[in-house]
Design an enzyme around this catalytic site. Structure first.
Site, PDB file in Angstrom:
ATOM      1  N   CYS A 247       0.857  -1.195   0.000  1.00 15.93           N
ATOM      2  CA  CYS A 247       0.000   0.000   0.000  1.00 15.93           C
ATOM      3  C   CYS A 247       0.889   1.239   0.000  1.00 15.93           C
ATOM      4  O   CYS A 247       0.773   2.121   0.842  1.00 15.93           O
ATOM      5  CB  CYS A 247      -0.944   0.004   1.199  1.00 15.93           C
ATOM      6  SG  CYS A 247      -1.722  -1.583   1.558  1.00 15.93           S
ATOM      7  N   GLY A 251       4.654   7.014  -1.554  1.00 14.76           N
ATOM      8  CA  GLY A 251       6.038   6.588  -1.588  1.00 14.76           C
ATOM      9  C   GLY A 251       6.960   7.247  -0.583  1.00 14.76           C
ATOM     10  O   GLY A 251       8.164   7.002  -0.599  1.00 14.76           O
ATOM     11  N   SER A 252       6.425   8.054   0.321  1.00 11.17           N
ATOM     12  CA  SER A 252       7.270   8.746   1.310  1.00 11.17           C
ATOM     13  C   SER A 252       8.032   7.757   2.187  1.00 11.17           C
ATOM     14  O   SER A 252       9.224   7.931   2.447  1.00 11.17           O
ATOM     15  CB  SER A 252       6.408   9.655   2.194  1.00 11.17           C
ATOM     16  OG  SER A 252       5.760  10.630   1.441  1.00 11.17           O
ATOM     17  N   LYS A 253       7.350   6.712   2.638  1.00 12.92           N
ATOM     18  CA  LYS A 253       7.988   5.757   3.534  1.00 12.92           C
ATOM     19  C   LYS A 253       8.983   4.883   2.775  1.00 12.92           C
ATOM     20  O   LYS A 253      10.042   4.519   3.310  1.00 12.92           O
ATOM     21  CB  LYS A 253       6.917   4.926   4.242  1.00 12.92           C
ATOM     22  CG  LYS A 253       5.984   5.793   5.100  1.00 12.92           C
ATOM     23  CD  LYS A 253       4.810   5.012   5.649  1.00 12.92           C
ATOM     24  CE  LYS A 253       3.859   5.927   6.414  1.00 12.92           C
ATOM     25  NZ  LYS A 253       3.164   6.888   5.526  1.00 12.92           N
ATOM     26  N   ASP A 315       1.245  -0.256   5.558  1.00 11.07           N
ATOM     27  CA  ASP A 315       0.624   1.030   5.876  1.00 11.07           C
ATOM     28  C   ASP A 315      -0.794   0.964   5.316  1.00 11.07           C
ATOM     29  O   ASP A 315      -1.067   1.394   4.203  1.00 11.07           O
ATOM     30  CB  ASP A 315       1.425   2.172   5.243  1.00 11.07           C
ATOM     31  CG  ASP A 315       0.955   3.532   5.715  1.00 11.07           C
ATOM     32  OD1 ASP A 315       0.391   3.610   6.817  1.00 11.07           O
ATOM     33  OD2 ASP A 315       1.144   4.518   4.971  1.00 11.07           O
ATOM     34  N   CYS A 368      -3.147   5.648   9.684  1.00  7.68           N
ATOM     35  CA  CYS A 368      -3.318   7.034  10.134  1.00  7.68           C
ATOM     36  C   CYS A 368      -4.722   7.182  10.726  1.00  7.68           C
ATOM     37  O   CYS A 368      -5.396   8.191  10.528  1.00  7.68           O
ATOM     38  CB  CYS A 368      -3.059   8.032   9.008  1.00  7.68           C
ATOM     39  SG  CYS A 368      -4.028   7.780   7.511  1.00  7.68           S
TER      40      CYS A 368
END
Length: 426
Positions: A247, A251-253, A315, A368
């Site tokens: 998921c 793409g930040s993580k 995530d 989140c």
């Protein structure tokens, strides 16, 4: 001064949100010369939607039919601007009334003028009465009740924090600069910023366009809330590892994993084609040698190469109740019946991906969400089904532990709401 047409455009967008459309998607396709003002109006009204609706109900004897939801939205804009200290009352009233004409609904001009001037006269009394109503918490009733259940001592603080605009938080790529070096670069550009609890996190005093951030184009810095930046520090990442980011979009993580250990092998999975485009853009900006799969994470037989992973990040898709301050339309779009279905999907993804983990591997489950039903309850159900798995103890400098994991709330150090649970084989 912003034009009348901008207010009318904001009313059109808000009416669509009131009918179930995502503001993010609407803004992405919006081509308007005053887009920033339109966006500010939409965000302002949605952050205060429930109090504005309550005020309107006190002033409006009969609601317009649904086909005229744009007029209702315009009235909310007018009420919002009459409480906004940066807008003079006469401008808020006159421009809102003029926007009725821009919407081609001239018959509502008199009503709009009367409603706004009536509020102007009764403003003090109405706002005092509003303070005694649940509406001033700016959440739907079902969410208020759920927050009271899950966070009986914190729910009011959570609601208040969700009404405020979020900070602009950056993640410094420590492979290119130390955080102190990057803060010095910002200072040279007269950009005020502060270091946060997470070792990679920097908070700007005022938001800036990313194009004006030193090193953004070279991936020396990225925009990411502090809460999500803690993930790599909770995992044992080494050079020869295979890492799965399920998921994955935007793409930040994944990028943070790459910055932490560029020698690892990366696989990123994203189901939604549009979101996958954002993921691909992140991969290209950071030059990440990742295998990107547009696929369903809960069906690994369609994309997995049968080689187990050392680290899996799930995530999970969730209610996003921890990021309402960034996406205030969530308060209108999310329904209580969504939560059980989301929890079911989250459990399915965990069950599908855990068998892909090496015997000594680590799986990080995050959302989140602020709701126990999507967090600890999902983990508890998973552990009952997978008796050889265990949730490991976590500790972070901000937030609080839960039965199985760790929760950061929106009222914790100006962070987004975020849940972590580290799962390992016994």
């Amino acid at each position: 001064m912003p034009t009348t047409d901008a207010r009318a455009q904001a009313a059109i967008l808000l009416a669509q949100v009131m009918q179930g459309k995502s503001l993010t998607g609407l803004l992405q396709s919006l081509d308007h010369p005053e887009k920033s003002f339109v966006q500010a109006l939409c965000f302002g009204v949605l952050r205060h939607y429930f109090s504005l609706q309550w005020l309107l109900q006190q002033l409006l004897h009969k609601a317009p039919p649904k086909k005229d939801n744009d007029i209702v939205a315009l009235l909310l804009i007018g009420l919002y601007q009459l409480q906004d200290e940066t807008t003079k009352d006469h401008a808020a009233i006159n421009e809102t009334v003029s926007a009725v004409k821009a919407l081609r609904k001239i018959s509502y001009k008199g009503l709009t003028n009367a409603i706004l001037r009536n509020f102007q006269r009764k403003k003090t009394t109405l706002l005092n009465d509003l303070a005694q109503q649940n509406a001033h918490y700016e959440c739907p009733e079902w969410l208020i009740e759920q927050l009271k259940t899950d966070w009986p001592e914190r729910w009011q603080n959570i609601c208040e924090a969700q009404q405020k605009p979020p900070p602009m938080t950056l993640r410094v790529n420590l492979d290119k600069n130390s955080r102190e070096e990057y803060l010095t670069l910002l200072k040279k550009r007269d950009i005020a910023a502060n270091a946060l609890a997470c070792a990679t996190a920097v908070e700007l005093e005022k938001p800036r366009p990313v194009a004006k951030l030193p090193g953004f184009d070279d991936a020396a810095v990225s925009v990411q809330d502090q809460a999500g930046q803690f993930i790599p520090s909770l995992l044992k990442i080494k050079a020869d590892m295979r890492i799965l980011d399920a998921c994955s979009a935007p793409g930040s993580k994944l990028a943070h994993f790459f910055e932490t250990c560029s020698q690892a092998s990366f696989t990123a999975v994203e189901l939604d084609g549009q979101r996958a485009k954002r993921l691909q853009a992140t991969v290209e900006r950071h030059s990440i040698p990742a295998q990107v799969c547009i696929a369903d994470a809960s069906k690994p037989e369609t994309w997995w190469d049968k080689q187990p992973f050392d680290i899996i990040l799930v995530d999970a898709p969730c209610s996003a109740t921890g990021v309402i301050r960034r996406h205030p339309d969530i308060k209108l779009l999310r329904r209580p019946e969504d939560i059980p279905q989301l929890a079911k999907t989250q459990l399915q993804i965990l069950q599908a991906l855990y068998p892909l983990l090496k015997p000594e591997g680590q799986l990080m489950y995050t959302t989140c969400s602020l709701l126990e039903e999507e967090n600890d309850a999902v983990v508890a159900n998973f552990l009952e089904l997978e008796d050889k798995a265990q949730a490991c103890e976590l500790k972070l400098p901000i937030g609080q532990n839960t039965k199985h994991g760790w929760q950061i709330l929106p009222s914790d150090h100006n962070c987004d709401g975020f849940y972590f649970c580290l799962i390992e084989p016994k």
